[in-house]
Design an enzyme around this catalytic site. Structure first.
Site, PDB file in Angstrom:
ATOM      1  N   HIS A   1      -7.804   9.554  -1.990  1.00 52.99           N
ATOM      2  CA  HIS A   1      -7.187   9.512  -0.662  1.00 52.99           C
ATOM      3  C   HIS A   1      -8.062  10.170   0.418  1.00 52.99           C
ATOM      4  O   HIS A   1      -8.166   9.650   1.534  1.00 52.99           O
ATOM      5  CB  HIS A   1      -5.815  10.185  -0.707  1.00 52.99           C
ATOM      6  CG  HIS A   1      -4.867   9.682   0.326  1.00 52.99           C
ATOM      7  ND1 HIS A   1      -3.499   9.672   0.149  1.00 52.99           N
ATOM      8  CD2 HIS A   1      -5.058   9.167   1.565  1.00 52.99           C
ATOM      9  CE1 HIS A   1      -2.906   9.173   1.210  1.00 52.99           C
ATOM     10  NE2 HIS A   1      -3.840   8.868   2.096  1.00 52.99           N
TER      11      HIS A   1
ATOM     12  N   LYS B   1       2.436  -0.873   9.192  1.00 56.36           N
ATOM     13  CA  LYS B   1       3.674  -0.299   8.653  1.00 56.36           C
ATOM     14  C   LYS B   1       4.797  -0.483   9.642  1.00 56.36           C
ATOM     15  O   LYS B   1       4.647  -0.208  10.833  1.00 56.36           O
ATOM     16  CB  LYS B   1       3.459   1.193   8.354  1.00 56.36           C
ATOM     17  CG  LYS B   1       4.652   1.897   7.705  1.00 56.36           C
ATOM     18  CD  LYS B   1       5.675   2.438   8.672  1.00 56.36           C
ATOM     19  CE  LYS B   1       5.155   3.539   9.551  1.00 56.36           C
ATOM     20  NZ  LYS B   1       6.229   4.096  10.447  1.00 56.36           N
ATOM     21  N   SER B   2       5.939  -0.955   9.174  1.00 58.46           N
ATOM     22  CA  SER B   2       7.144  -0.985   9.989  1.00 58.46           C
ATOM     23  C   SER B   2       8.339  -1.107   9.060  1.00 58.46           C
ATOM     24  O   SER B   2       8.278  -1.787   8.045  1.00 58.46           O
ATOM     25  CB  SER B   2       7.138  -2.164  10.970  1.00 58.46           C
ATOM     26  OG  SER B   2       8.335  -2.169  11.721  1.00 58.46           O
TER      27      SER B   2
ATOM     28  N   LYS C   1      -2.856   5.812  -4.208  1.00 55.28           N
ATOM     29  CA  LYS C   1      -3.951   6.730  -3.922  1.00 55.28           C
ATOM     30  C   LYS C   1      -3.720   8.081  -4.589  1.00 55.28           C
ATOM     31  O   LYS C   1      -2.583   8.536  -4.720  1.00 55.28           O
ATOM     32  CB  LYS C   1      -4.113   6.936  -2.412  1.00 55.28           C
ATOM     33  CG  LYS C   1      -4.159   5.655  -1.614  1.00 55.28           C
ATOM     34  CD  LYS C   1      -4.215   5.940  -0.115  1.00 55.28           C
ATOM     35  CE  LYS C   1      -3.884   4.708   0.685  1.00 55.28           C
ATOM     36  NZ  LYS C   1      -2.447   4.373   0.643  1.00 55.28           N
TER      37      LYS C   1
ATOM     38  N   ARG D   1       9.788  -6.722  13.261  1.00 58.95           N
ATOM     39  CA  ARG D   1       8.358  -6.413  13.330  1.00 58.95           C
ATOM     40  C   ARG D   1       7.656  -6.730  12.020  1.00 58.95           C
ATOM     41  O   ARG D   1       6.489  -7.132  12.019  1.00 58.95           O
ATOM     42  CB  ARG D   1       8.162  -4.949  13.718  1.00 58.95           C
ATOM     43  CG  ARG D   1       8.530  -4.660  15.162  1.00 58.95           C
ATOM     44  CD  ARG D   1       8.338  -3.199  15.505  1.00 58.95           C
ATOM     45  NE  ARG D   1       8.745  -2.924  16.889  1.00 58.95           N
ATOM     46  CZ  ARG D   1       8.866  -1.705  17.405  1.00 58.95           C
ATOM     47  NH1 ARG D   1       8.630  -0.641  16.643  1.00 58.95           N
ATOM     48  NH2 ARG D   1       9.229  -1.543  18.662  1.00 58.95           N
TER      49      ARG D   1
ATOM     50  N   TYR E   1       2.654   9.907  -0.372  1.00 57.43           N
ATOM     51  CA  TYR E   1       3.758   9.366   0.430  1.00 57.43           C
ATOM     52  C   TYR E   1       5.119   9.670  -0.179  1.00 57.43           C
ATOM     53  O   TYR E   1       6.140   9.610   0.510  1.00 57.43           O
ATOM     54  CB  TYR E   1       3.629   7.849   0.590  1.00 57.43           C
ATOM     55  CG  TYR E   1       2.375   7.376   1.277  1.00 57.43           C
ATOM     56  CD1 TYR E   1       1.496   8.262   1.908  1.00 57.43           C
ATOM     57  CD2 TYR E   1       2.046   6.022   1.284  1.00 57.43           C
ATOM     58  CE1 TYR E   1       0.332   7.809   2.522  1.00 57.43           C
ATOM     59  CE2 TYR E   1       0.892   5.572   1.903  1.00 57.43           C
ATOM     60  CZ  TYR E   1       0.033   6.467   2.515  1.00 57.43           C
ATOM     61  OH  TYR E   1      -1.110   6.016   3.120  1.00 57.43           O
TER      62      TYR E   1
ATOM     63  N   ASN F   1       4.520  -9.273  12.280  1.00 56.07           N
ATOM     64  CA  ASN F   1       3.164  -8.883  11.894  1.00 56.07           C
ATOM     65  C   ASN F   1       2.491  -9.890  10.969  1.00 56.07           C
ATOM     66  O   ASN F   1       1.269  -9.844  10.790  1.00 56.07           O
ATOM     67  CB  ASN F   1       3.179  -7.502  11.240  1.00 56.07           C
ATOM     68  CG  ASN F   1       3.470  -6.392  12.224  1.00 56.07           C
ATOM     69  OD1 ASN F   1       3.309  -6.560  13.437  1.00 56.07           O
ATOM     70  ND2 ASN F   1       3.911  -5.244  11.722  1.00 56.07           N
TER      71      ASN F   1
ATOM     72  N   ASP G   1       0.846  -1.192   0.000  1.00 59.00           N
ATOM     73  CA  ASP G   1       0.000   0.000   0.000  1.00 59.00           C
ATOM     74  C   ASP G   1       0.881   1.242   0.000  1.00 59.00           C
ATOM     75  O   ASP G   1       1.690   1.448   0.903  1.00 59.00           O
ATOM     76  CB  ASP G   1      -0.900  -0.003   1.237  1.00 59.00           C
ATOM     77  CG  ASP G   1      -1.825   1.205   1.286  1.00 59.00           C
ATOM     78  OD1 ASP G   1      -2.963   1.085   0.806  1.00 59.00           O
ATOM     79  OD2 ASP G   1      -1.400   2.264   1.799  1.00 59.00           O
TER      80      ASP G   1
END
Length: 277
Positions: A109, A231-232, A76, A237, A51, A241, A46
């Protein structure tokens, strides 16, 4: 490697229920982070024009051993691209930056209710969808009344609505509205930027399952039927996840977590947010 289940969208497209979010990952760190996500088993990425890391997401896909068609890519529309011509041109730029001939999901968005007419923006999204260059289209941060206008005034219903959703902001009414209209719910900020991880209820459930608090919250999201993309940029992590499919929360635990709802946002209110860069 974790096998991630798919959800069937209202146009027949299958979307991995767990994805990898790239919000606030710096462009310089994006390629490595996405590659680590691929190694962990993620096949849904994503990103967004806002971003600033679409090029790096595209580089990570190109440099991987994966066939690009095996990666589900969401991006987006930026808030300053809501006019028809700007939306079409910026989508072309996204495809170029991503190095793809099409994306799997393209979203508005934010609705920006005081800035312009998001219904006209959606008609541009419909053009993109009908061109075949986006396999599905949807919205992000839309309230029920925003979606109601789209359903009343346009032709193609959104495939997804990506909203802030976590134990402190359960959004049960909006979730039910999405369900009623065949719109999949995607959850951004799924662990409330870490705010919920020290909650005693979540810690208790995590101890009972020998899992981390983050894994329990992500599992809660999955069992609600949400599409979620934590998100990481931390390798451990990223791997952790994905380890949420080997246990299950019972009805009592699900209710306990949902009861933590306090209507607390970590991001803007879609009814008042009208920021244009």
């Amino acid at each position: 490697m974790t096998e991630i289940p798919n959800i069937n969208l209202n146009n027949g497209v299958h979307i991995p229920q767990l994805g990898f979010g790239t919000f606030q990952i710096k462009p310089a760190d994006t390629v490595e982070a996405v590659q680590r996500a691929f190694d962990a088993g993620y096949r849904h990425i994503d990103t967004a024009q806002m971003y600033g890391n679409e090029k790096e997401v595209g580089q990570a896909i190109a440099q991987s051993a994966l066939d690009p068609t095996d990666v589900f890519v969401t991006t987006k529309l930026n808030n300053n691209k809501h006019s028809r011509d700007d939306a079409l041109a910026s989508f072309d730029t996204s495809l170029k930056d991503l190095g793809l001939e099409r994306v799997d999901l393209f979203l508005i968005h934010w609705p920006l209710p005081a800035v312009g007419n998001f219904v006209d923006t959606w008609r541009a999204m419909e053009e993109i969808y009908q061109s075949g260059r986006a396999r599905s289209i949807g919205v992000s941060n839309f309230q029920a009344h925003h979606i109601g206008r789209l359903l009343a005034e346009t032709t193609i219903p959104p495939a997804v609505n990506q909203i802030e959703l976590h134990p402190y902001l359960v959004q049960s009414e909006l979730h039910a509205y999405n369900d009623e209209h065949g719109i999949a719910t995607q959850a951004w900020s799924p662990i409330a930027k870490g705010l919920v991880l020290d909650d005693p209820t979540i810690v208790t459930v995590a101890l009972a399952h020998n899992k981390s608090a983050a894994q329990v919250v992500l599992r809660w999201q999955i069992q609600l039927g949400n599409i979620v993309f934590p998100k990481s940029a931390t390798p451990a992590r990223i791997q952790e996840n994905t380890a949420i499919f080997d246990f299950e929360l019972d009805d009592s635990e699900m209710s306990m977590i949902s009861s933590l709802d306090r209507g607390q946002r970590t991001g803007p209110d879609p009814d008042t947010f009208n920021y244009v860069p």
